[in-house]
Design a protein around this motif. Structure first.
Motif, mmCIF file in Angstrom:
data_model
loop_
_atom_site.group_PDB
_atom_site.id
_atom_site.type_symbol
_atom_site.label_atom_id
_atom_site.label_comp_id
_atom_site.label_asym_id
_atom_site.label_seq_id
_atom_site.Cartn_x
_atom_site.Cartn_y
_atom_site.Cartn_z
ATOM 1 N N UNK A 37 -7.302 -9.290 25.997
ATOM 2 C CA UNK A 37 -7.916 -10.219 25.047
ATOM 3 C C UNK A 37 -7.503 -11.648 25.363
ATOM 4 N N UNK A 38 -6.208 -11.854 25.628
ATOM 5 C CA UNK A 38 -5.718 -13.197 25.963
ATOM 6 C C UNK A 38 -6.237 -13.646 27.319
ATOM 7 N N UNK A 39 -6.233 -12.746 28.293
ATOM 8 C CA UNK A 39 -6.715 -13.078 29.634
ATOM 9 C C UNK A 39 -8.210 -13.382 29.616
ATOM 10 N N UNK A 40 -8.971 -12.553 28.893
ATOM 11 C CA UNK A 40 -10.412 -12.784 28.788
ATOM 12 C C UNK A 40 -10.723 -14.119 28.145
ATOM 13 N N UNK A 41 -9.974 -14.473 27.105
ATOM 14 C CA UNK A 41 -10.175 -15.768 26.448
ATOM 15 C C UNK A 41 -9.916 -16.912 27.419
ATOM 16 N N UNK A 42 -8.897 -16.750 28.280
ATOM 17 C CA UNK A 42 -8.593 -17.769 29.275
ATOM 18 C C UNK A 42 -9.736 -17.926 30.274
ATOM 19 N N UNK A 43 -10.289 -16.810 30.722
ATOM 20 C CA UNK A 43 -11.403 -16.867 31.679
ATOM 21 C C UNK A 43 -12.660 -17.470 31.033
ATOM 22 N N UNK A 44 -12.903 -17.136 29.771
ATOM 23 C CA UNK A 44 -14.044 -17.736 29.061
ATOM 24 C C UNK A 44 -13.851 -19.241 28.951
ATOM 25 N N UNK A 99 6.933 -2.641 24.456
ATOM 26 C CA UNK A 99 7.087 -3.960 23.846
ATOM 27 C C UNK A 99 7.362 -5.031 24.895
ATOM 28 N N UNK A 100 8.254 -4.731 25.848
ATOM 29 C CA UNK A 100 8.568 -5.697 26.893
ATOM 30 C C UNK A 100 7.358 -6.010 27.749
ATOM 31 N N UNK A 101 6.594 -4.963 28.107
ATOM 32 C CA UNK A 101 5.378 -5.174 28.895
ATOM 33 C C UNK A 101 4.399 -6.064 28.136
ATOM 34 N N UNK A 102 4.317 -5.846 26.825
ATOM 35 C CA UNK A 102 3.403 -6.628 25.998
ATOM 36 C C UNK A 102 3.829 -8.095 25.943
ATOM 37 N N UNK A 103 5.112 -8.346 25.735
ATOM 38 C CA UNK A 103 5.606 -9.724 25.653
ATOM 39 C C UNK A 103 5.347 -10.462 26.966
ATOM 40 N N UNK A 104 5.763 -9.847 28.078
ATOM 41 C CA UNK A 104 5.570 -10.480 29.379
ATOM 42 C C UNK A 104 4.108 -10.692 29.705
ATOM 43 N N UNK A 105 3.279 -9.700 29.372
ATOM 44 C CA UNK A 105 1.854 -9.803 29.651
ATOM 45 C C UNK A 105 1.178 -10.907 28.866
ATOM 46 N N UNK A 106 1.544 -11.040 27.583
ATOM 47 C CA UNK A 106 0.932 -12.070 26.746
ATOM 48 C C UNK A 106 1.330 -13.480 27.190
ATOM 49 N N UNK A 107 2.564 -13.628 27.675
ATOM 50 C CA UNK A 107 2.998 -14.943 28.159
ATOM 51 C C UNK A 107 2.210 -15.341 29.410
ATOM 52 N N UNK A 108 1.948 -14.372 30.300
ATOM 53 C CA UNK A 108 1.277 -14.672 31.573
ATOM 54 C C UNK A 108 -0.240 -14.745 31.455
ATOM 55 N N UNK A 109 -0.806 -14.091 30.453
ATOM 56 C CA UNK A 109 -2.269 -13.932 30.377
ATOM 57 C C UNK A 109 -3.052 -15.243 30.447
#
Length: 256
Positions: A65-72, A209-219
């Motif tokens: 969701x965060x990555x897609x928003x960035x691409x949009x 949880x860790x994967x989620x935190x790291x992923x959201x920061x990078x997205x």
């Protein structure tokens, strides 16, 4: 399945780092988040494949969701291609989640990875050759169906299968990556719902949880990178990543 008890910040930092790196690569190149994290959970932590895939897809629901928003935001999405891709992808993902939850679908994985390694080498050749002709891809809906199925059944694969094949058909790298990442949100949401109906909430542990935190920061960074990197280097990086990850997965399968 091992239980995960994170009692302090140090125990979760490796997962944050892996989630950050995997999502940064996925957002910029259109692949690898599911493959990297599924490999970690299954090979290193001993999590059963169905639970690992369910866990990774739960995390991806938020990161895509965060990555897609960035691409949009960076105008990396081809909306015509998106409409042709997203519904077949969701159907394939639901079917793949059902199959993985009830039977072993890992037998075909080495063969799929061998195919993807060959695609990766071809993309490297195209990037090295020089001029890249951009044209509208013809085979999209069947590709979305197969990519969604393999993603759910194999714990990752939407990006490698769909992004690489669209590039082979001549789709522009920047818009291919942006479109595949954005449509992945709908795929991962569908797959997560399918897994919940099949195995409940057992997979959603603190390990995610860790994967989620790291992923959201990078997205948010992926869309910017895909926008700024020129076409040939972008295709070369996709080909390199696809070849290396596929070769590693084949090596793992042969050495079990």
């Amino acid at each position: 399945m091992p239980e995960f008890h994170f009692t302090d910040i140090e125990s979760i930092l490796p997962f944050i780092a892996v989630g950050f790196l995997a999502q940064l690569i996925d957002g910029a190149l259109g692949m690898a988040f599911g493959l990297i994290n599924s490999t970690l959970l299954v090979s290193v932590l001993g999590v059963p494949p169905a639970l690992a895939s369910a866990s990774v897809h739960a995390v991806e629901t938020f990161t895509t969701a965060a990555s897609g928003a960035s691409h949009v935001w960076h105008r990396n999405v081809d909306w015509k291609l998106f409409r042709r891709l997203v519904i077949p992808g969701m159907i394939g993902g639901f079917l793949g989640a059902y199959v993985l939850s009830n039977i072993d679908a890992g037998v075909a994985k080495p063969f799929v990875m061998a195919y993807l390694a060959a695609i990766g080498l071809y993309l490297l050749y195209r990037a090295w050759r020089g001029a890249i002709e951009v044209k509208s891809p013809r085979v999209v809906a069947p590709l979305g169906l197969v990519g969604g199925f393999l993603d759910a059944a194999g714990g990752g694969g939407w990006g490698p299968v769909v992004t690489s094949n669209l590039l082979v058909q001549g789709s522009a790298p920047r818009h291919t990556i942006g479109t595949v990442n954005t449509s992945e949100f709908f795929l991962t949401t569908t797959v997560s719902i399918a897994f919940i109906t099949q195995i409940g909430f057992a997979a959603f542990t603190l390990a995610t949880l860790g994967l989620l935190i790291g992923g959201l920061v990078a997205a948010p960074l992926g869309g910017l990178l895909a926008k700024r990197v020129p076409t040939r280097p972008l295709m070369a990086m996709v080909g390199t990543l696809l070849t290396l990850t596929s070769a590693f997965t084949i090596w793992q399968a042969l050495n079990k």
